[in-house]
Scaffold this motif. Structure first.
Motif, PDB file in Angstrom:
ATOM      1  N   UNK A   1      -4.022   7.876   2.956  1.00 10.56           N
ATOM      2  CA  UNK A   1      -2.721   8.361   3.432  1.00 10.56           C
ATOM      3  C   UNK A   1      -2.054   9.242   2.383  1.00 10.56           C
ATOM      4  N   UNK A   2      -2.105   8.790   1.117  1.00  7.85           N
ATOM      5  CA  UNK A   2      -1.468   9.557   0.042  1.00  7.85           C
ATOM      6  C   UNK A   2      -2.136  10.915  -0.122  1.00  7.85           C
TER       7      UNK A   2
ATOM      8  N   UNK B   1       4.598  -2.989   5.715  1.00  5.46           N
ATOM      9  CA  UNK B   1       3.384  -2.584   4.999  1.00  5.46           C
ATOM     10  C   UNK B   1       3.242  -1.069   4.990  1.00  5.46           C
ATOM     11  N   UNK B   2       3.496  -0.446   6.138  1.00  5.40           N
ATOM     12  CA  UNK B   2       3.368   1.009   6.238  1.00  5.40           C
ATOM     13  C   UNK B   2       4.376   1.709   5.340  1.00  5.40           C
ATOM     14  N   UNK B   3       5.596   1.203   5.285  1.00  3.47           N
ATOM     15  CA  UNK B   3       6.594   1.800   4.395  1.00  3.47           C
ATOM     16  C   UNK B   3       6.137   1.721   2.944  1.00  3.47           C
ATOM     17  N   UNK B   4       5.547   0.585   2.568  1.00  4.50           N
ATOM     18  CA  UNK B   4       5.031   0.461   1.201  1.00  4.50           C
ATOM     19  C   UNK B   4       3.962   1.487   0.906  1.00  4.50           C
ATOM     20  N   UNK B   5       3.065   1.733   1.866  1.00  2.00           N
ATOM     21  CA  UNK B   5       2.027   2.751   1.684  1.00  2.00           C
ATOM     22  C   UNK B   5       2.646   4.144   1.582  1.00  2.00           C
ATOM     23  N   UNK B   6       3.661   4.409   2.418  1.00  2.00           N
ATOM     24  CA  UNK B   6       4.316   5.723   2.400  1.00  2.00           C
ATOM     25  C   UNK B   6       5.089   5.951   1.108  1.00  2.00           C
ATOM     26  N   UNK B   7       5.563   4.888   0.477  1.00  5.53           N
ATOM     27  CA  UNK B   7       6.240   5.062  -0.804  1.00  5.53           C
ATOM     28  C   UNK B   7       5.321   5.704  -1.831  1.00  5.53           C
ATOM     29  N   UNK B   8       4.034   5.377  -1.766  1.00  2.00           N
ATOM     30  CA  UNK B   8       3.085   5.946  -2.724  1.00  2.00           C
ATOM     31  C   UNK B   8       2.841   7.430  -2.456  1.00  2.00           C
TER      32      UNK B   8
ATOM     33  N   UNK C   1      15.720   5.103  -6.474  1.00  2.00           N
ATOM     34  CA  UNK C   1      15.703   4.865  -5.034  1.00  2.00           C
ATOM     35  C   UNK C   1      14.271   4.815  -4.514  1.00  2.00           C
ATOM     36  N   UNK C   2      14.012   3.840  -3.683  1.00  2.00           N
ATOM     37  CA  UNK C   2      12.714   3.746  -3.044  1.00  2.00           C
ATOM     38  C   UNK C   2      12.728   4.560  -1.754  1.00  2.00           C
ATOM     39  N   UNK C   3      11.867   5.555  -1.714  1.00  2.00           N
ATOM     40  CA  UNK C   3      11.801   6.467  -0.576  1.00  2.00           C
ATOM     41  C   UNK C   3      10.376   6.468  -0.040  1.00  2.00           C
ATOM     42  N   UNK C   4      10.222   6.337   1.270  1.00  2.00           N
ATOM     43  CA  UNK C   4       8.916   6.380   1.930  1.00  2.00           C
ATOM     44  C   UNK C   4       8.844   7.646   2.769  1.00  2.00           C
TER      45      UNK C   4
END
Length: 592
Positions: free
Chosen positions: A360-361, A480-487, A502-505
């Protein structure tokens, strides 16, 4: 004493009776002929009573479309005549009809010959023409000047009728949403769709009588039908954010020499905060804008979304239990099995040992195809429908829907792969916002909302019907998806992507532009996007940005600064506190 009172009372009664007799003789005998002539010269007339069109306001009550007092200059053509001493002027004094038109035109700024020609044409069509609008939109100063003229000259055949007119105090701010009015009614945007249900007033009517010289007879006006004002339409849009979003969109459109730009902001409950675009229309002067820019691209534009669509495929696979963030794959740069299909990544690379998060990244098309080997396209399209694709969002004028394939498993082999990474499928920017809203809202899809309510003239508040919320993916899947999008944000490599504290996804996209189904894709031009959710640990907003056909940078790197600045703006505007937790530590690669 009683006798004196009786005598005085008798005298008064006799005097009153005598006065009545004298008045009766005067009316029936002395002035009978003159009064009969006056009565026969009276003409009944009707005139509209204009209600006030309702305002359109933002979420905070800022007026985006309002109504101001204006007047129509009307005339009774059959009664237009030169003024002489019979009209009360000094002996020998004459004011011709032409001079009257000149005096009127001096106030309005119109050519007096235009007025004369209009009256002549009305009389030619109907010698008894009694009502003609000479001019519209007179302001308060002109209204008073006209009243002064009516005091100076006995021009009873000239009247002023109240006719409130539409103004747009915010100019081009949300002009693409508000729309505008034409001479025959609303022509675009919410002015059109909310006309009869909220904004339009109910006109009334009044009758009155004119004397033989055309002068309205005092006291003869009768209201036969009362007018009713329109309602106040309140939007979910924040005008301040909308303004700043439009400024940012134009800034980056110019910087990257793009054809156009979109910025959309929604709350996690689906209410829209900003739907900005450039170019856009100023409702005060729509003629200054190309007709193609009158509407809202967010609702009407169709595009193949590209890599921001990978988030949808990943959501489906996670929810079906086919993958998890650490699922390992060896990913070549090209997928070219035996057969007619071929998929490749944007850039060549050696075989990479990526996890699902790493795929994804790195936005790997080949990796998405590999991960989706076990997912049926019927299941996938059921998820897409749940996210809102193929359906209308808020019913905006000209809104596109692009229905989903009715038989996904029957799609050709190439398209079945392409739809995993945003090709071979058409969506609108607003549908993409609705899909990301679902992820931000813990996997629950809510209808997007542009109109908050309509407050009718009697105070009744009417809110638009909203569909039921629908769970599309599990809450754990969304987290879980938001965590992956944060990367994607922290490991993408773009300096401007992360926002410290700030945590941004988010997910980026570089979409190819279809020239024609028979020709294929444009070899050069691209549509670049970034869509995301923040704060990722406590989602409040969805932000979507798009640059169409940028020339100086044709990758998603052009959209990232616009996304970054829009998120930063929202943090300042709504005083959003920094995140208090860290993003999950998800590996992007694996080793044997």
């Amino acid at each position: 004493m009683t006798r004196v009172r009786s005598i005085l009372t008798g005298i008064v009664v006799v005097a009153l009776v005598g006065a009545c007799v004298v008045r009766l003789v005067d009316i029936q005998l002395v002035r009978a002929e003159a009064l009969n002539a006056e009565a026969s010269g009276r003409v009944g007339a009707t005139a509209p009573i204009h209600g006030t069109r309702g305002d359109i306001v933002d979420a905070n009550g800022t007026v985006l479309a309002g109504t101001v007092d204006r007047w129509d200059l009307t005339i009774s053509p059959q009664f237009v005549h030169d003024l002489t001493e019979r009209d009360g002027l000094e002996a020998g004094e004459v004011v011709t009809g032409g001079e009257i038109f000149e005096r009127l035109a001096a106030i309005t700024g119109e050519d007096p010959l235009v007025y004369q020609a209009a009256v002549d044409a009305a009389l030619l069509a109907n010698p008894e023409s009694d009502y003609l609008v000479l001019d519209t939109g007179l302001d308060g100063t002109q209204y008073q000047q006209m009243r002064d003229l009516q005091q100076e000259l006995p021009i009873g055949f000239v009247t002023l009728r109240s006719n409130p007119q539409r103004v747009y105090p915010a100019g081009a701010v949300a002009g693409n949403l508000v729309g505008f009015m034409g001479t025959d009614g609303p022509l675009a945007g919410l002015e059109m769709t909310q006309d009869q249900s909220c904004l339009a007033p109910e006109p009334g009517e009044q009758t009155f009588e004119r004397g033989a010289d055309g002068t309205p007879i005092p006291g003869s006006t009768v209201v036969t039908e009362q007018s009713a004002d329109g309602g106040t339409l309140q939007l979910t849009i924040d005008a301040d954010v909308q303004f700043q979003a439009q400024q940012l969109a134009e800034q980056y459109r110019q910087q990257y020499q793009a054809q156009s730009a979109n910025v959309i902001v929604a709350r996690t409950d689906g209410s829209l905060v900003a739907v900005a675009q450039t170019p856009t229309v100023d409702p005060n002067d729509p003629a200054a804008t190309a007709a193609s820019d009158y509407g809202s691209f967010a609702f009407t534009q169709g595009l193949e979304p590209g890599s921001i669509f990978k988030t949808m495929a990943m959501a489906a696979m996670l929810d079906l239990g086919l993958v998890d963030p650490g699922t390992e794959r060896t990913v070549p740069w090209r997928y070219d099995p035996d057969g007619p299909v071929r998929v490749s990544d944007a850039h060549s690379h050696p075989d990479m040992q990526w996890t699902a998060t790493g795929i994804l990244v790195n936005s790997s098309n080949v990796g998405m195809v590999d991960l989706a080997q076990g997912m049926s396209r019927d299941d996938y399209f059921d998820y897409l429908a749940g996210f809102g694709f193929g359906a209308e969002t808020v019913g905006f004028p000209g809104e596109s829907t692009f229905p989903l394939a009715s038989d996904p498993s029957g799609l050709d082999a190439q398209t079945q792969l392409n739809v995993l990474f945003g090709q071979g499928i058409q969506v609108t920017p607003m549908q993409m916002v609705g899909a990301y809203q679902t992820i931000a809202n813990g996997g629950v899809h809510s209808d997007l909302q542009l109109v908050d309510s309509c407050t009718l003239a009697d105070g009744t508040v009417v809110s638009p019907e909203q569909g039921d919320d629908t769970r599309v993916i599990g809450e754990d899947t969304a987290d879980t998806l938001l965590g992956m999008m944060e990367h994607v944000v922290t490991d993408y490599g773009a300096v401007q992507f992360p926002i410290p504290g700030y945590r941004v996804a988010a997910k980026t996209g570089t979409a190819e532009v279809v020239l024609d189904p028979s020709v294929g894709y444009d070899p050069v031009q691209r549509i670049v996007t970034t869509a995301g959710v923040f704060p990722a640990d406590d989602p409040q907003f969805v932000v979507y940005v798009q640059l169409d056909l940028p020339q100086t940078e044709r990758t998603s790197a052009a959209a990232i600064p616009l996304f970054h600045d829009m998120v930063s703006l929202l943090i300042r505007e709504y005083d959003i506190p920094p995140s208090t937790s860290q993003a999950p530590d998800l590996p992007l690669e694996w080793n044997d």
